[in-house]
Design a protein around this motif. Structure first.
Motif: not given
Ligand code: NAP
Length: 257
Positions: A17, A20, A41-42, A67, A100, A149, A162, A192-193, A198
């Motif tokens: 939703s 990434i 939730r969203d 989850l 997620a 990550s 984490y 990813p870095g 969000d």
């Molecule tokens: P994000 O913008 O916070 O989005 C998180 C997504 O995961 C949303 O779609 C959210 O759904 C869903 N989510 C969160 N908690 C959940 C739960 N308990 N059950 C089911 N769905 C859940 O995160 P992001 O930055 O895109 O990160 C995505 C992935 O990339 C993660 O695994 C993160 O660890 C990894 N990552 C991110 C970064 C970075 O810098 N952003 C770097 C390295 C790795 P809702 O919309 O319903 O809340």
């Protein structure tokens, strides 16, 4: 690459939703896959992704699955089974993207047991059981793509739990690849870095100093965008990546070289 190279495939993207996961869902949809956009939730955000994919000529549906609780993966697949039928003539799934994840964690001194359990439940236990329950649905020649990550490879004690979840996820990937290889299924992690989503909004957005620092950590000299990661996932999902398995694909733009 061929624009509709995933025609006839069905993909599940957890956390589809926002951030990434949203970029991955939209990209796989543009590449021709029917996409199940799972969210916690969203709902409005998930509906927006489904609409976007439709406008781009693709097909998608949203499923709510929070989850991090016992029974979460079984509930997710039940929701998937109930919705996939009109979108795909065949039951089952070809591409599972465990995206997620939550970033909440602190340094060792401040870490609580509750924080530890929460981050492991969402980032590790859920992907394990999403795959376990998905195995009977995952078609031969399929894909498992786990979003890890760079923190699993570069020490970051300020987010120690984490980082440990992503190390565990990479080990899961490795073992899945060995187990599923005979069925022509590949399993890879994408790491990813810092990406502008969000998860980082609180400290990154609207803070030029923080952004400059984050950009300086990547050899390519900028903060990552969700589409940077989605392109790598699209490659791994494609037939062109059929000979890559059990690997962690760095998607940091060259951090810590
Ligand atoms: P994000 O913008 O916070 O989005 C998180 C997504 O995961 C949303 O779609 C959210 O759904 C869903 N989510 C969160 N908690 C959940 C739960 N308990 N059950 C089911 N769905 C859940 O995160 P992001 O930055 O895109 O990160 C995505 C992935 O990339 C993660 O695994 C993160 O660890 C990894 N990552 C991110 C970064 C970075 O810098 N952003 C770097 C390295 C790795 P809702 O919309 O319903 O809340």
């Amino acid at each position: 690459m061929d624009g509709r190279m995933l025609e006839g495939k069905v993909a599940l993207v957890t956390g589809g939703s926002r951030g990434i996961g949203r970029a991955i869902a939209e990209r796989l949809g543009r590449d021709g896959a029917v996409v199940a956009v799972a969210y916690a939730r969203d709902q409005a955000a998930a509906d927006e992704v489904v609409e976007r994919i439709g406008k781009d000529g693709g097909r998608a549906f949203a499923i709510r699955a929070e989850l991090g609780r016992h029974g979460d993966a079984a509930a997710l697949w039940a929701a998937f089974d109930a919705r996939v039928q009109p979108h795909s003539l065949r039951p089952g799934v070809d591409i599972i993207v465990n995206n997620a994840g939550i970033g909440r964690s602190s340094d060792l001194a401040a870490l609580t047991e509750e924080q530890f359990d929460e981050v492991f439940a969402v980032n590790v236990r859920a992907p394990f059981f999403v795959v376990r329950h998905g195995l009977s649905r995952l078609r031969d020649g399929g894909r498992v793509i786990n979003i890890s990550s760079g923190a699993a490879r570069l020490a970051m004690p300020e987010i120690i739990a984490y980082a440990a979840t992503k190390g565990a996820l990479d080990t899961f990937t490795l073992n899945l690849a060995a187990q599923l290889g005979p069925r022509g299924i590949t399993a890879n992690s994408v790491a990813p870095g810092i990406v502008d989503t969000d998860i980082n909004a609180g400290w990154l957005r609207g803070n030029p100093e923080a952004e400059a620092h984050a950009a300086s950590l990547a050899a390519l000299g900028r903060v990552g965008q969700p589409e940077d990661i989605a392109g790598i996932v699209a490659f791994l999902a494609s037939d062109d990546a059929r000979w890559v398995t059990g690997r962690v694909i760095d998607a940091t733009g060259g951090a810590g070289l």
